[in-house]
Design an enzyme around this catalytic site. Sequence first.
Site, PDB file in Angstrom:
ATOM      1  N   CYS A  37     -11.335 -92.967  25.675  1.00 13.79           N
ATOM      2  CA  CYS A  37     -10.762 -94.115  26.389  1.00 13.79           C
ATOM      3  C   CYS A  37      -9.909 -94.962  25.445  1.00 13.79           C
ATOM      4  CB  CYS A  37     -11.914 -94.940  26.994  1.00 13.79           C
ATOM      5  SG  CYS A  37     -11.436 -96.561  27.598  1.00 13.79           S
ATOM      6  N   CYS A  40     -10.573 -98.692  25.398  1.00  6.77           N
ATOM      7  CA  CYS A  40     -11.818 -98.971  24.675  1.00  6.77           C
ATOM      8  C   CYS A  40     -11.537 -99.151  23.186  1.00  6.77           C
ATOM      9  CB  CYS A  40     -12.825 -97.833  24.867  1.00  6.77           C
ATOM     10  SG  CYS A  40     -13.401 -97.592  26.560  1.00  6.77           S
TER      11      CYS A  40
END
Length: 287
Positions: A37, A40
């Site tokens: 991600c 993230c």
Amino acid sequence: MTDSAHIAAVTAADFERIVIQGSFERPVLVDFWADWCAPCRQLMPILSRLAEEFKGQFFLAKVDTEAEQALAAQFGIRSLPTVQLFKNGQAVDQFMGALPEGQIREFLSRHVSRASDQLLDQARQAMAEGDPAGAKSMIERAERDDPDNNRVFVAQVQLKAIEGDAEGALEMLERTPLNLANDPELAALRGRLAFSAAVADAPPAEALKATLEANPGDSEARYQLAAHQVLAGNNEAALEHLLTLLKRDRQYGDDAARKGMVAIFDLLDSSSELVSRYRAKMLSSLY
């Protein structure tokens, strides 16, 4: 993983100890992330930097959702990154996505105590003890020391009300910052000020009761009596009168009965049996 006293990778084996039990001592921010991600990875250094800057005012727990899929499912994680804040054993707030640092600071400010908050607590205690001058001094000091603390505004409005300047308090409420628009303390104060205004020129409660006995359809007397009862702490009787008014005269005072019931809900614990019971009655009357 950063070697820090304020940050840790958390697994299912230690989630209960670090997050749930730890949140009784200080807020715990749980970052649900995954290596694939990209947002993230953008968010991680910001959260880590803030955890170090706040020096233990909150703890940052990182959960790798690829390795801890059961934990992610347990807490309803459907998109990444998701960041949940735990206090007293419960998730009380969250945000999703890689927010800018300023918005994350604002998120934290709602939950992480600040030095100025202690001054504001002392100011509220002074108000409760009938010392508005002492409260004003502490509020002014909190504003000087921490001008970004939104709770200063809340305390200033409360002080206006305590000093008897209802008009000034209402004027301040008209200028409520957007990030305090749903603040429960301000909502409760707004309702109490509205009830105070309703009884300012109203007859005494006993006279209003006599009026209603003679004429149960007197909407103004019923609303004023409910306002008296709220200010006296008799919330159930007030809710019953407002419910009756809602059923009989929905148009009175621009929907004053419904707004009054909602204002009483704001004054009370939202999980209380009284609120649950009368909210259901109100919705049933409306729909």
